[in-house]
Structures are given as C-alpha cells and as structure tokens.
Design an enzyme around this catalytic site. Structure first.
Site, PDB file in Angstrom:
ATOM      1  N   ARG A 151       0.834  -1.189   0.000  1.00  0.00           N
ATOM      2  CA  ARG A 151       0.000   0.000   0.000  1.00  0.00           C
ATOM      3  C   ARG A 151       0.876   1.249   0.000  1.00  0.00           C
ATOM      4  NH1 ARG A 151      -1.918  -3.562   4.021  1.00  0.00           N
ATOM      5  NH2 ARG A 151      -4.021  -4.398   3.637  1.00  0.00           N
ATOM      6  N   LYS A 175      -1.673  -2.516   8.138  1.00  0.00           N
ATOM      7  CA  LYS A 175      -2.750  -2.003   8.981  1.00  0.00           C
ATOM      8  C   LYS A 175      -2.638  -2.594  10.376  1.00  0.00           C
ATOM      9  CE  LYS A 175      -6.052  -1.143   5.259  1.00  0.00           C
ATOM     10  NZ  LYS A 175      -7.410  -1.427   4.725  1.00  0.00           N
ATOM     11  N   HIS A 246      -2.700   2.497  -5.637  1.00  0.00           N
ATOM     12  CA  HIS A 246      -3.525   1.332  -5.331  1.00  0.00           C
ATOM     13  C   HIS A 246      -3.829   0.544  -6.596  1.00  0.00           C
ATOM     14  CE1 HIS A 246      -5.216  -0.422  -1.741  1.00  0.00           C
ATOM     15  NE2 HIS A 246      -6.304  -0.782  -2.416  1.00  0.00           N
ATOM     16  N   ARG A 249      -1.142  -1.836  -6.958  1.00  0.00           N
ATOM     17  CA  ARG A 249      -1.357  -2.949  -6.024  1.00  0.00           C
ATOM     18  C   ARG A 249      -2.338  -3.954  -6.643  1.00  0.00           C
ATOM     19  NH1 ARG A 249      -1.385  -4.445  -0.504  1.00  0.00           N
ATOM     20  NH2 ARG A 249      -3.395  -5.005   0.399  1.00  0.00           N
ATOM     21  N   HIS A 272      -3.667  -9.064   3.547  1.00  0.00           N
ATOM     22  CA  HIS A 272      -5.113  -9.075   3.749  1.00  0.00           C
ATOM     23  C   HIS A 272      -5.475  -9.928   4.958  1.00  0.00           C
ATOM     24  CE1 HIS A 272      -6.042  -8.096  -0.748  1.00  0.00           C
ATOM     25  NE2 HIS A 272      -5.890  -7.012  -0.029  1.00  0.00           N
ATOM     26  N   TYR A 281      -9.357 -10.318  -6.860  1.00  0.00           N
ATOM     27  CA  TYR A 281      -8.328 -10.218  -7.894  1.00  0.00           C
ATOM     28  C   TYR A 281      -8.312 -11.411  -8.845  1.00  0.00           C
ATOM     29  CZ  TYR A 281      -6.561  -6.528  -4.894  1.00  0.00           C
ATOM     30  OH  TYR A 281      -6.442  -5.392  -4.140  1.00  0.00           O
TER      31      TYR A 281
END
Length: 300
Positions: A151, A175, A246, A249, A272, A281
């Site tokens: 990211r 995150k 993004h 990504r 994730h 994806y």
C-alpha cells in the site's frame, strides 16, 4: 459529552489499536457525522444512542444518495464505536450490534496489462537521465509498488533498514502495525540500488532521517506525492488507464494470480486479513479462462 467521548476514542484508536492517522481520521469523520445527527435528535450523550437513531442516521445518508460502500463503511464505524462504549463502561447497551447495513458492491479494480507495466517502467527508466534524482526515485517507487503490491501508506513509511538487499525482501508494517516480509525481484533491486547510491544522496538533507524515499525537499515523501508521481508517469503510456498507487497494487495481485500464484500466498503478500478480500483479484484469470473456453470448445 460527544466531544469528550470522541476525544477519548481517538486516543484509543491511536494508542491501543495503533491505527494509521488516515484510518483514524476516517473513523472520526464518520462518527462526527453520527454526532451531528444525534444532536439534531436531541441525543447529547452517546450512551443514549438506540437502534432507531442509528438506522435513521444511515437512512438519511441513503436518501442523500450516498454510495453503498459509504453506508457500509459508516455502519462498521458505528458498530466498532458502540462496542467500545460498552467495553469501557460508557454505555450499558450496544445498539450497533443489531445494526444491519447494505452489502457493498465489489467492483472489479482497474489494472494495467503486462505490456503497459513494461512501458511504464521502461519509459520512467529512460527519463532518469533527464530527471536526475527524482527520476531514480520515481523508478524505484514504481518498481517496488509493482513488485510487492504494498500500500502507499506502507511504502512511505519504509526506512532504509527495512530493505534486506541480500535476500531481496522488504519489511512492511501494514494495517494495525502488523509486520510482514515481502519479496521483490531483480529489476526492483537494481532500481533501489540506483536510488540509494545515486538519487537519494542528492535529495538528502538534515531532516531526511532514515526514510527510504524522499520528497523534493529531502524529507520523507508523503502519500500525495507518490500518487502524483504515479499519475504523471502513467501519462506517458498511451492507452493506459489513469491509476494511482492502489491501482499498481491491484495490478500486482492480478498478475501474480494470473501467473499461477495460489490465493493464500497472494493474501500473505498483500497483508489481507480476509481471504475474501484477495478473491476479488481472481477476475482476470477467470475471464481469460472463459475466453479460452469460448474460443476452443466446440460446445461453448
């Protein structure tokens, strides 16, 4: 009461959950909207929120034409906030636990084709002679974004010591400050070496610190500058969609899956929490499979 409670919640998000400033701002923006709505309903204490007031908050946004994704995000923010109120003794009941929200449409992300990625990187490399230090930086940024799928917030937070050049891996804090190690290939390694040895010393200043990537003034680059450089470099690729970091990504994940990588590995690389997030994806591989089937099968 709202101001004091939201201030305490902000401290919780920062100190206890260790969320990024961007995520904290998003949570608080959503909750300030709830506070304004509740105040209009004469609810001055968050502890007095009930399911009816929460539903009316979401219904009002739906009436104003807000997207399903927005409604889903704000419902999540409300539920997390309600659980925190109960857990910290600020409320006796949690009406947010019963709050339903519309499922967000999972739109397929736009991605670059492999030839468009090659054109983007080749043209950026060709421009390094004229663009100097900034050109070396831009190439290293683009190569690393595409090689790793990290990211933009993870990229700008990288320090020099996060690179393991011998093993060609980078340590990333995602995150919630979750750490993961992501590999990168030889082209990205060459671009990073050129940036570290040629470009970065030209931009470095007393305020650079350990930051891997620097802005034009020598300090740690910010996400806005990275978005700008990605858009600007993509303008040189005829016919390519206008994507930001993004989008690279999305592109990296799609190309990995299309090349045969398994879903769990891609989930780990991207950081994730849920496999369902990674599954979006798979659309390119699926569509190519369908196209091949339609072209080759006599009963397609």
């Amino acid at each position: 009461m709202w101001a004091q409670t939201l201030a305490a919640y902000e401290r919780h998000l920062s100190a206890e959950r260790d969320l990024t400033p961007h995520t904290i701002r998003a949570y608080l923006t959503d909750l300030r909207g709830l506070a304004e709505h509740a105040t209009r309903l004469r609810i001055t204490d968050p502890a007095d929120l009930d399911l009816r007031s929460l539903r009316s908050y979401l219904a009002g946004m739906q009436t104003r034409g807000r997207a399903r994704t927005t409604l889903a995000r704000r419902a999540t923010a409300v539920r997390v906030f309600g659980a925190w109120l109960v857990r910290t003794g600020r409320a006796a009941d949690d009406p947010g636990a019963l709050l339903a929200s519309p499922k967000a449409h999972r739109e397929l992300p736009a991605v670059l084709r492999e030839d468009e990625v090659r054109a983007l990187l080749d043209r950026t490399a060709e421009a390094c002679a004229d663009d100097g230090a900034v050109g070396h930086r831009d190439l290293a940024v683009l190569e690393l974004l595409y090689a790793t799928g990290i990211r933009v917030g993870e990229l700008v937070g990288l320090d020099i010591d996060d690179l393991d050049e011998e093993r060609r891996v980078v340590r990333v804090f995602g995150k919630g400050r979750k750490e993961r190690t992501v590999p990168y290939g030889a082209p990205a390694a060459r671009a990073l070496t050129a940036w570290s040895e040629v470009g970065r010393p030209e931009l470095r200043c007393d305020g650079s610190g350990p930051a891997l990537f620097l802005g034009a003034r020598g300090r740690r680059i910010d996400p806005r500058a990275v978005r700008t450089l990605v858009h600007r470099r993509l303008e040189a690729v005829e016919g390519a969609p206008d994507l930001g970091p993004h989008g690279l990504r999305h592109t990296a994940a799609t190309h990995l899956l299309d090349g045969g990588a398994d879903l769990r590995s891609v989930q780990e690389l991207l950081g994730h929490a849920s496999l369902a997030t990674t599954q979006i994806y798979t659309h390119v591989s699926t569509e190519r499979l369908r196209a091949a089937y339609r072209q080759a099968h006599p009963r397609a």
